[in-house]
Design an enzyme around this catalytic site. Structure first.
Site, PDB file in Angstrom:
ATOM      1  CB  CYS A 123      -1.054   1.890  12.233  1.00 22.26           C
ATOM      2  SG  CYS A 123      -2.186   1.509  10.880  1.00 22.26           S
ATOM      3  CB  CYS A 159      -2.542  -2.659   9.649  1.00 22.08           C
ATOM      4  SG  CYS A 159      -0.905  -1.934   9.531  1.00 22.08           S
ATOM      5  CB  CYS A 188      -5.218   0.877   9.151  1.00 20.25           C
ATOM      6  SG  CYS A 188      -3.956   0.325   7.984  1.00 20.25           S
ATOM      7  CE  LYS A 238       0.156   4.140   5.057  1.00 20.13           C
ATOM      8  NZ  LYS A 238       0.187   3.497   6.373  1.00 20.13           N
ATOM      9  NE  ARG A 272       0.219  -3.122   2.918  1.00 16.89           N
ATOM     10  CZ  ARG A 272      -0.693  -2.653   2.072  1.00 16.89           C
ATOM     11  NH1 ARG A 272      -1.291  -3.480   1.228  1.00 16.89           N
ATOM     12  NH2 ARG A 272      -1.004  -1.375   2.068  1.00 16.89           N
ATOM     13  CD  GLU A 295      -6.354  13.081   3.886  1.00 21.58           C
ATOM     14  OE1 GLU A 295      -6.082  13.424   5.053  1.00 21.58           O
ATOM     15  OE2 GLU A 295      -7.161  12.167   3.627  1.00 21.58           O
ATOM     16  CE  LYS A 324       4.104   4.335   4.516  1.00 24.39           C
ATOM     17  NZ  LYS A 324       3.543   3.766   5.703  1.00 24.39           N
ATOM     18  CB  SER A 373       9.223  -1.781   2.484  1.00 19.05           C
ATOM     19  OG  SER A 373       7.887  -1.764   2.002  1.00 19.05           O
ATOM     20  CE1 TYR A 412      12.001  -0.101   6.847  1.00 25.04           C
ATOM     21  CE2 TYR A 412      11.435   0.937   4.752  1.00 25.04           C
ATOM     22  CZ  TYR A 412      11.053   0.394   5.963  1.00 25.04           C
ATOM     23  OH  TYR A 412       9.723   0.367   6.303  1.00 25.04           O
TER      24      TYR A 412
HETATM   25  C1  PBG Z   1       0.836   0.992   8.476  1.00 21.91           C
HETATM   26  C2  PBG Z   1       2.128   1.248   7.807  1.00 21.91           C
HETATM   27  C3  PBG Z   1       2.549   0.717   6.602  1.00 21.91           C
HETATM   28  C4  PBG Z   1       3.829   1.244   6.370  1.00 21.91           C
HETATM   29  C5  PBG Z   1       4.154   2.049   7.452  1.00 21.91           C
HETATM   30  N1  PBG Z   1       3.075   2.056   8.331  1.00 21.91           N
HETATM   31  C6  PBG Z   1       1.923  -0.272   5.715  1.00 21.91           C
HETATM   32  C7  PBG Z   1       0.646  -0.039   5.089  1.00 21.91           C
HETATM   33  O1  PBG Z   1       0.027   1.025   5.156  1.00 21.91           O
HETATM   34  O2  PBG Z   1       0.185  -0.996   4.475  1.00 21.91           O
HETATM   35  C8  PBG Z   1       4.657   0.946   5.164  1.00 21.91           C
HETATM   36  C9  PBG Z   1       6.085   1.305   5.256  1.00 21.91           C
HETATM   37  C10 PBG Z   1       6.937   0.717   4.189  1.00 21.91           C
HETATM   38  O3  PBG Z   1       6.464   0.155   3.188  1.00 21.91           O
HETATM   39  O4  PBG Z   1       8.158   0.812   4.342  1.00 21.91           O
HETATM   40  N2  PBG Z   1       0.953   0.795   9.814  1.00 21.91           N
END
Ligand code: PBG
Length: 325
Positions: free
Chosen positions: A120, A122, A130, A195, A205, A233, A248, A274, A313
């Protein structure tokens, strides 16, 4: 069968009966542990909103890998915090970028660990989106080439599998073609097929310092209200050559995990993200819930819904409990 002939409690009488008929099991083999890698030397920084999760410098990775392997966790997914960011995320595919360096270190020190990389932009763009921008919008087709270059750089550094999480249309086929043209036919793609534009990514983030500097991700990540769209998707990614499908976040989207399980025969991964982790940690620290039990029940629910793989995690914490049983 009806009561009193049928009494479900007969098979719940003791722990041996309960174990005998248990339908779902957690195994550390199917956990993927996320690692955040930062520049510098000899440092581990705890992420404030994710107690127990650290940003690590590259020299810390060998020790971390050893700990994972000893616990039976054989897979990690890498996220990088680059030294500097720019408009087009050049750091994502830099030859000696943070992730490329981390992959080499892990493959060198712990070759048996499966190294998956998040693909990605971002974390590498100064605007935090992204993909790259044209006229202040994230340009789909211009981003594809950069993503493919990034995936290739990971494969060249030794990654075992790439996981595109950008949500650009067409990125799986672009990445597949680029890997194949460069003799990486055997590197699988674990696609973040479904996602959602979720508030549960908040702590991540902070951890990866990748919040969008303007606007949000709703023009590329999915609307949380949609489930039929998840099937479209996933179908696209399957047709483009994905090897594993990710849903996700996980817990707020267990219906989607279950639907994908029914409709597709590829392995399915769920990302327990997260914010989902942080909520359990916070309530547990306050003494409001039993953190270990809620962790296990949550991970079980993800498995029960139909996920084969759980990106979490909690991987090490849960593996420790499983190992001590
Ligand atoms: C983007 C990405 C994100 C997460 C994994 N890959 C963040 C987003 O899309 O803003 C989030 C993972 C998490 O919250 O644990 N590269």
């Amino acid at each position: 069968m009806v009561f009193p002939e049928y009494r479900p409690r007969r098979l719940r009488r003791n722990s041996a009966f309960r174990a005998l008929i248990r339908e779902t099991h957690l195994t550390a083999d199917q956990f993927v542990y996320p690692l955040f890698i930062m520049p510098g030397k000899n440092r581990r920084e705890e992420i404030p909103s994710m107690p127990g999760v650290f940003r690590l410098t590259v020299d810390q990775l060998a020790g971390e890998a050893r700990e994972c392997l000893q616990l039976g966790v054989h897979s990690v997914i890498l996220f990088g915090l680059p030294e500097k960011k720019d408009g087009v995320g050049s750091g994502a595919h830099a030859k000696n970028g943070i992730i490329q360096t981390a992959i080499k270190e892990l493959k060198n020190k712990a070759p048996e660990l499966l190294v998956i990389t998040d693909v990605c932009l971002c974390e590498y763009t100064d605007h935090g989106h992204c993909g790259c921008l044209i006229n202040n919008t994230v340009d789909n087709d211009a981003t594809l080439e950069i993503l493919a270059k990034t995936a290739l750089s990971h494969a060249e550094a030794g990654a075992d599998m790439v996981a595109p999480s950008d949500m650009m249309d067409g990125r799986v086929s672009e990445i597949r073609a680029t890997l194949d043209e460069n003799s990486h036919q055997s590197i699988p793609i674990m696609s973040y097929a479904v996602k959602y534009a979720s508030a549960f990514y908040g702590p991540f983030r902070d951890a990866a310092n990748c919040s969008p500097q303007f606007g949000d991700r709703k023009s590329y990540q999915m609307d949380p209200a949609n489930s039929r769209e998840a099937l479209r998707e996933a179908t696209l990614d399957v047709d483009e050559g994905a090897d594993i499908l990710i849903v996700k976040p996980a817990v707020a989207y267990l219906d989607i995990v279950a639907r994908l399980r029914e409709e597709f025969d590829l392995p399915i991964a769920a990302y327990h993200v997260s914010g989902e982790y942080a909520m359990i940690k916070a309530a547990s620290e306050k003494g409001w819930i039993d953190g270990d039990r809620v962790m296990e029940e949550t991970l079980l629910s993800i498995k029960r819904a139909g996920a084969d793989i759980i990106i979490t995690y909690f991987a090490k914490d849960m593996a420790k409990i499983l190992q001590n049983r």
